[in-house]
Design an enzyme around this catalytic site. Sequence first.
Site, PDB file in Angstrom:
ATOM      1  N   CYS A   1      17.329  69.015 -42.650  1.00  8.62           N
ATOM      2  CA  CYS A   1      17.709  69.351 -44.030  1.00  8.62           C
ATOM      3  C   CYS A   1      16.550  70.039 -44.768  1.00  8.62           C
ATOM      4  O   CYS A   1      16.235  71.175 -44.438  1.00  8.62           O
ATOM      5  CB  CYS A   1      18.227  68.104 -44.734  1.00  8.62           C
ATOM      6  SG  CYS A   1      19.395  68.521 -46.035  1.00  8.62           S
TER       7      CYS A   1
ATOM      8  N   HIS B   1      21.591  64.951 -41.472  1.00 11.80           N
ATOM      9  CA  HIS B   1      20.605  63.858 -41.351  1.00 11.80           C
ATOM     10  C   HIS B   1      20.919  62.964 -40.144  1.00 11.80           C
ATOM     11  O   HIS B   1      21.532  61.900 -40.330  1.00 11.80           O
ATOM     12  CB  HIS B   1      20.621  63.007 -42.628  1.00 11.80           C
ATOM     13  CG  HIS B   1      20.029  63.677 -43.807  1.00 11.80           C
ATOM     14  ND1 HIS B   1      18.753  63.426 -44.249  1.00 11.80           N
ATOM     15  CD2 HIS B   1      20.542  64.606 -44.650  1.00 11.80           C
ATOM     16  CE1 HIS B   1      18.498  64.165 -45.315  1.00 11.80           C
ATOM     17  NE2 HIS B   1      19.570  64.887 -45.576  1.00 11.80           N
TER      18      HIS B   1
ATOM     19  N   GLU C   1      19.106  60.967 -38.652  1.00  9.96           N
ATOM     20  CA  GLU C   1      18.433  59.664 -38.783  1.00  9.96           C
ATOM     21  C   GLU C   1      19.299  58.648 -39.536  1.00  9.96           C
ATOM     22  O   GLU C   1      19.048  57.453 -39.474  1.00  9.96           O
ATOM     23  CB  GLU C   1      17.063  59.840 -39.466  1.00  9.96           C
ATOM     24  CG  GLU C   1      17.072  60.113 -40.955  1.00  9.96           C
ATOM     25  CD  GLU C   1      17.467  61.547 -41.323  1.00  9.96           C
ATOM     26  OE1 GLU C   1      17.825  62.332 -40.434  1.00  9.96           O
ATOM     27  OE2 GLU C   1      17.423  61.861 -42.531  1.00  9.96           O
TER      28      GLU C   1
HETATM   29  N1  GLN Z   1      18.678  70.265 -51.329  1.00  6.37           N
HETATM   30  C1  GLN Z   1      17.437  69.977 -50.673  1.00  6.37           C
HETATM   31  C2  GLN Z   1      16.512  71.202 -50.675  1.00  6.37           C
HETATM   32  O1  GLN Z   1      16.915  72.241 -51.028  1.00  6.37           O
HETATM   33  C3  GLN Z   1      17.645  69.481 -49.258  1.00  6.37           C
HETATM   34  C4  GLN Z   1      18.459  68.221 -49.283  1.00  6.37           C
HETATM   35  C5  GLN Z   1      18.127  67.249 -48.191  1.00  6.37           C
HETATM   36  O2  GLN Z   1      17.093  67.319 -47.533  1.00  6.37           O
HETATM   37  N2  GLN Z   1      18.974  66.260 -48.049  1.00  6.37           N
HETATM   38  O3  GLN Z   1      15.381  71.092 -50.333  1.00  6.37           O
END
Ligand code: GLN
Length: 212
Positions: A83, A174, A176
């Site tokens: 992410c 995610h 994890e």
């Molecule tokens: N929206 C976050 C970003 O732009 C990422 C979200 C996440 O890691 N769950 O960095």
Amino acid sequence: MKESTRPRIGVLAIQGDYAAHAEALTESGADPVEVRKPEQLEGLDGLILPGGESTTMLKFLEKHKFFEALKAYCAVHPVFGTCAGAILLAREVHRPVQRSLGVLDAVVERNAYGRQIDSAILHADTTLPGGPIEMVFIRAPRILSTGPSVEVMARRDGFATLVRQGRVMAATFHPELSSDRRVHRAFVEAVRGTPAASEVAWCRNAGRAGTP
Ligand code: GLN
């Protein structure tokens, strides 16, 4: 690395859900190490960049003169970004355009799924053995495009969600937060299969000296 040896894998622990990654690594046959300073990268076999807020992580990295050291580490070691971590690894970031480490040949758009559907749990086919995979998305980015050397291992609406480019892995979800450990195990396997940077340097020097 010997089959029996547990690799030491760092988890960037500036912000975000690094504790869940540490637990997932332990369950996947590796020893996690929390990393908050550049010198803590020393001797690690690989590194996870967790989810969180990429802008916050970037600010911290720049303020503490950690960005360049991290970039140098990611250029030669196995790394896995989830992410926000995937955003940091990408070659190009949109919405807004922001600086990144540029080790994954991908163009990423942040917060790509509008407000109502910004968080979701979906299932998708994967090239990992063992059938479909659960994907937990939280304000997820979207991988808009990938270069020719990037292997796509899962998708959402046709867009890549899990990718691998040599020793670099990234997920827009995610893993994890799911109980399935296949993704972390795949990364631990990649770490096991990558010669340590010190060995690479040794081989290169040995080659130059004409020694086998
Ligand atoms: N929206 C976050 C970003 O732009 C990422 C979200 C996440 O890691 N769950 O960095």
